[in-house]
Design a protein around this motif. Sequence first.
Motif, PDB file in Angstrom:
ATOM      1  N   VAL A  25     -49.798 -34.474 -52.251  1.00  0.00           N
ATOM      2  CA  VAL A  25     -50.310 -35.268 -53.380  1.00  0.00           C
ATOM      3  C   VAL A  25     -50.161 -34.493 -54.688  1.00  0.00           C
ATOM      4  O   VAL A  25     -49.782 -35.052 -55.720  1.00  0.00           O
ATOM      5  N   CYS A  69     -46.606 -34.692 -55.873  1.00  0.00           N
ATOM      6  CA  CYS A  69     -46.323 -35.982 -56.506  1.00  0.00           C
ATOM      7  C   CYS A  69     -46.852 -36.009 -57.942  1.00  0.00           C
ATOM      8  O   CYS A  69     -46.185 -36.534 -58.847  1.00  0.00           O
ATOM      9  N   SER A 106     -44.501 -36.295 -61.199  1.00  0.00           N
ATOM     10  CA  SER A 106     -44.715 -37.382 -62.155  1.00  0.00           C
ATOM     11  C   SER A 106     -44.778 -36.841 -63.575  1.00  0.00           C
ATOM     12  O   SER A 106     -44.199 -37.417 -64.512  1.00  0.00           O
ATOM     13  N   LYS A 118     -44.044 -42.517 -62.047  1.00  0.00           N
ATOM     14  CA  LYS A 118     -45.234 -42.396 -61.205  1.00  0.00           C
ATOM     15  C   LYS A 118     -44.829 -42.196 -59.740  1.00  0.00           C
ATOM     16  O   LYS A 118     -44.743 -43.146 -58.963  1.00  0.00           O
ATOM     17  N   TYR A 119     -44.588 -40.964 -59.361  1.00  0.00           N
ATOM     18  CA  TYR A 119     -44.238 -40.648 -57.979  1.00  0.00           C
ATOM     19  C   TYR A 119     -45.491 -40.576 -57.119  1.00  0.00           C
ATOM     20  O   TYR A 119     -46.578 -40.227 -57.602  1.00  0.00           O
ATOM     21  N   ARG A 120     -45.318 -40.875 -55.851  1.00  0.00           N
ATOM     22  CA  ARG A 120     -46.451 -40.922 -54.917  1.00  0.00           C
ATOM     23  C   ARG A 120     -45.916 -40.809 -53.496  1.00  0.00           C
ATOM     24  O   ARG A 120     -44.695 -40.806 -53.274  1.00  0.00           O
ATOM     25  N   LEU A 121     -46.828 -40.723 -52.525  1.00  0.00           N
ATOM     26  CA  LEU A 121     -46.448 -40.816 -51.122  1.00  0.00           C
ATOM     27  C   LEU A 121     -46.215 -42.276 -50.757  1.00  0.00           C
ATOM     28  O   LEU A 121     -46.751 -43.181 -51.402  1.00  0.00           O
ATOM     29  N   SER A 123     -49.878 -42.129 -47.542  1.00  0.00           N
ATOM     30  CA  SER A 123     -51.051 -42.100 -48.419  1.00  0.00           C
ATOM     31  C   SER A 123     -52.305 -42.644 -47.745  1.00  0.00           C
ATOM     32  O   SER A 123     -53.418 -42.360 -48.192  1.00  0.00           O
ATOM     33  N   VAL A 167     -41.070 -38.845 -50.880  1.00  0.00           N
ATOM     34  CA  VAL A 167     -41.802 -39.481 -51.974  1.00  0.00           C
ATOM     35  C   VAL A 167     -41.265 -40.875 -52.255  1.00  0.00           C
ATOM     36  O   VAL A 167     -40.161 -41.243 -51.836  1.00  0.00           O
ATOM     37  N   VAL A 205     -41.350 -44.061 -55.524  1.00  0.00           N
ATOM     38  CA  VAL A 205     -41.711 -44.453 -56.871  1.00  0.00           C
ATOM     39  C   VAL A 205     -41.640 -45.966 -56.904  1.00  0.00           C
ATOM     40  O   VAL A 205     -40.715 -46.572 -56.347  1.00  0.00           O
TER      41      VAL A 205
END
Length: 375
Positions: free
Chosen positions: A211, A214, A218, A224-227, A304, A366, A368
């Motif tokens: 996290v 990410c 970002s 906005k990168y995320r799992l 996530s 990751v 996006v």
Amino acid sequence: MTENQNQPREYEAVLGGQNPPPLGAAVLGGIPGVKSRLASPIVEVKIAALSEALKYGDAALDLIIGVLQDKSMAVKFTAYSLLKDRDEPNIKQELQKYLPIFDFDVITVDSYGKENRRSRHYAHFFAEDLGNGVVLEMVSIPGGTFMMGSPATEEGRDNCESPQHQVTVPAFYAGKYPITQAQWQEVMGNNPCLLKREKLPVVGVCWPDAVEFCGKLSQKTGKKYRLLSEAEWEYACRAGTTTPFHFGETITPELVNDVNYDGNRPYANVPKSLYPEQTTYVGSFPPNAFGLYDMHGQVWEWCSDRWHSNYNGAPTDGSSWETGTDNNRVQRGGSWFHLAVNCRCAFRLSDSGGNSSRWSWMGFRVAVASVSPSA
């Protein structure tokens, strides 16, 4: 001259798409309305305008093509979705310019691991320059609907993979590979791996580490990168298939390599193979139909979602399942250390995610968002 009280004044005009429009307002519609809304700074307004543009046929094509240059990945991807199936050479050229294409072979096998089909596929992607020659490739995953979980007839299934349920996943971008050591080093400034190789997946990463990566990614890129959510992960892994693996009924050393799962305990009718107990360079073996590599074996990938013991009450819109009291997090994909049966598309694993979870078989990839309910 007396003003006509029934005639809307110019400043009362509103943009089309409001339902119903304010009383007494003139609605700006047609191509001018679309063009006006595409100039809005609000992403949702631009996306709505693009959807409306389809009504005006070829007259709106230039507007949609122009949006491929938009700064918002969500807006850009919406424009791409509207144009991707058109055959005009100029449109294909524009798509290639702003969303490059790569091609690859997709292979499927029977329960004995014998290849029964090979086809050429193409996927759009964008390359994120992380600096010092390190690039993160993000592949466009088209939105769609699939059955999440496994059927009762699937060999090795677990109760946590049920009930099977329909999920609709919006379009998004996913990492072409698990995050590599080079990418981690460039973003985080360190390398937690004992065996250091730039093209190997980063391992020994707990959920908060992923996290944090990410978040820093970002900040570095402005996106906005995320799992991936668990639903996104399974949808992306299956890539339109319904078999235990996106390769078909099983996996073999030629497709995943015995380094990427415990070859001493294969799946279906495939014989045993050697088990060297290590990861491999990302992208060493064939991808799925979406153009994603290493979805089976290699490293467990953090999602996530909080852990739930079954899918009762699970979201059906592709979003991350954040309700509940269990603080464990979901992992998907299997690893070089685990059984082939655990590498199935539907297999789920629960882990605390904390500092004690920094095992040498844990990594992540990751995502996006383009248009994502979890964004």
